[in-house]
Design an enzyme around this catalytic site. Structure first.
Site: not given
Ligand code: FMN
Length: 353
Positions: A28, A175, A178, A180, A235
Site C-alpha cells: 500500500t 489478501h 494481516n 483484514y 491488526n
Molecule cells: C509500505 C508497506 C505497505 C504494505 N502494504 C501491504 C499491502 O497492501 N498488502 C499486503 O499484503 N502486505 C503489505 N505490506 C507487507 C509487504 O507485502 C511485506 O510482507 C513486508 O514488507 C515484508 O517483506 P520484506 O521483509 O521483504 O519487506 C506492506 C509493507 C510495506 C513496507
C-alpha cells in the site's frame, strides 16, 4: 523439473511463464486520490517490471473496504481504466502483474471511505488506531455483516476479479493475510458468529475459501493466488489454535489449480508451509525479511518456489539486477511510504548503466 531451481531462472505460474522467481510483494502506498489508479502509479510499477511477478498494493473490491486514505479500488469503471494503463505499461516492459484484492473490514475509518460504515464478521473493534488527516483515531466498532451481505461480498470479489482481467491485469491475489476482512473471519477473537460463517475452524475458513472459489470461477483458478499469514497477530488478531484454523484453509485451497499460495512470515507452532507443500499442488511464494542468500537457499531446498521482496522493492526498482550482480541495495525512506507524490516513490534510481 530436472534442474535445480534458481532465483534467476524461469518458472511457470498458472498459465504464465515468469522470467525469474522474484516477486514484488504487495505494498500500500496511498497515492491514488479518489481511489483511482493514475499515471504516477503506472510509472512506479513500470520501473519495477523486471520482477518475475508484481503483486499490486492492496486494492479494494468494494467501496466499504477501502479503510486507509487514497488506496485504489477495482469496483468502478474509472478504476478499471486506470489499471488498464498500468497493465499495458507493465506488459510493454515484459512484466506480469496481479492485483491484490484487499477488503480491510474493521481496519477502517468512515472518512476514508466516503462515510461508509466499516463492516466485519462481528461487531468487535480491533484494538488500534489509524492515521487520518485529523490525527490518530481509534478503530471503530464495525457492523456485523448479515448472511445476505456476506453473499454480496463474495460476489464483489468475483466482480473485482472480472474487472481486473477486463483491465488486462494477469490475475488477482486474495489478501487473506494481516487481519483484514478474510483474516477477521479466520480469527476467533474477531469472528464470534454462530451461523455457518463462524465457530469451528472449517466455518471460519468458509469466507476465505468462498471468495477464492468465486474469483476462480469468474476468471479461472490459474489467475487467482491467495496470501496468508498464519500465526501473525498484526491488526489485533489472536488465534490460540493456528493449526485448527489453517489446516482446513490449506485443505480447501489444495488441488484446485490456483496460481499460487503466498505465505507472509509464517512462524506458527506447526509447519503450515510443509502442509501446503504436501497438499496444495501449485507454486508457493515465501515472504518477509529475505535477502539473496536466504532466497536462493529456500528455493534450492524446495521450501518455496518464488520469493517476494517488500521494502527493498520500494527503494530498488531494479532489484532483480542488483541481486544478480550482488550490488548494494538502497535503503527505503519510511517517511514516504504512505501518501505524497513522486518523492520516495518513483525517484529511487536504478544502477548506473
Ligand atoms: C509500505 C508497506 C505497505 C504494505 N502494504 C501491504 C499491502 O497492501 N498488502 C499486503 O499484503 N502486505 C503489505 N505490506 C507487507 C509487504 O507485502 C511485506 O510482507 C513486508 O514488507 C515484508 O517483506 P520484506 O521483509 O521483504 O519487506 C506492506 C509493507 C510495506 C513496507
Amino acid at each position: 523439473m530436472t534442474e535445480t531451481p534458481d532465483l534467476f531462472g524461469a518458472v511457470k505460474l498458472g498459465a504464465l511463464t515468469l522470467p525469474n522467481r522474484i516477486v514484488m510483494a504487495p505494498m500500500t502506498r496511498s497515492r491514488a486520490p479518489g481511489n483511482v489508479p493514475n499515471a504516477l502509479m503506472a510509472e512506479y510499477y513500470t520501473q519495477r517490471a523486471s520482477a518475475g511477478l508484481i503483486v499490486t498494493e492492496g486494492t479494494a473490491p468494494a467501496a466499504n473496504g477501502r479503510g486507509y486514505s487514497d488506496i485504489p479500488g477495482l469496483y468502478n469503471e474509472a478504476q478499471v481504466e486506470g489499471w488498464r494503463a498500468i497493465a499495458q505499461a507493465v506488459h510493454a516492459k515484459g512484466g506480469h502483474i496481479f492485483a491484490q484484492l484487499m477488503h480491510v473490514g474493521r481496519i477502517a475509518v468512515p472518512e476514508h471511505q466516503d462515510g461508509l460504515e466499516p463492516v466485519g464478521p462481528s461487531a468487535i473493534a480491533a484494538k488500534g488506531q489509524m492515521y487520518t488527516a485529523g490525527g490518530m483515531k481509534d478503530l471503530p466498532t464495525p457492523r456485523a455483516l448479515t448472511e445476505a451481505e456476506i453473499e454480496q461480498m463474495i460476489e464483489s470479489y468475483a466482480q473485482a476479479a472480472r474487472n481486473a482481467v477486463a483491465a488486462g491485469l494477469d490475475g488477482v491475489e486474495i489478501h487473506g493475510a494481516n487481519g483484514y476482512l478474510p483474516g477477521q473471519f479466520l480469527a476467533p477473537n474477531a469472528n464470534q458468529r454462530t451461523d455457518k460463517w463462524g465457530g469451528s475452524g472449517e466455518n471460519r475458513a468458509r469466507f476465505l475459501l468462498a471468495i477464492t472459489e468465486a474469483a476462480a470461477k469468474a476468471i479461472g483458478a490459474e489467475r487467482v493466488g491467495v496470501r496468508l499469514s498464519p500465526g501473525n497477530p498484526f491488526n489485533d488478531i489472536n488465534d490460540p489454535d493456528v493449526e485448527g484454523t489453517y489446516t482446513p484453509v490449506i485443505q480447501g485451497l489444495s488441488g484446485k489449480g490456483l496460481a499460487y499460495v503466498h505465505f507472509l512470515d509464517a512462524k506458527p507452532a506447526f509447519d503450515v508451509i510443509g502442509l501446503a507443500r504436501k497438499h496444495f499442488g501449485g507454486p508457493i511464494i515465501l515472504n518477509a525479511g529475505y535477502d539473496k542468500a536466504r532466497a536462493q537457499a529456500d528455493i534450492a531446498s524446495g521450501r518455496g518456489d518464488l520469493i517476494a521482496f517488500g521494502s527493498s522493492y520500494i527503494s530498488n526498482p531494479d532489484l532483480v539486477e542488483r541481486l544478480k550482480q550482488d550490488a548494494p541495495l538502497a535503503a527505503p525512506d519510511q517517511a514516504t511510504f504512505y501518501g505524497g507524490g513522486a518523492k520516495g516513490y518513483t525517484d529511487y534510481p536504478k544502477l548506473a548503466a
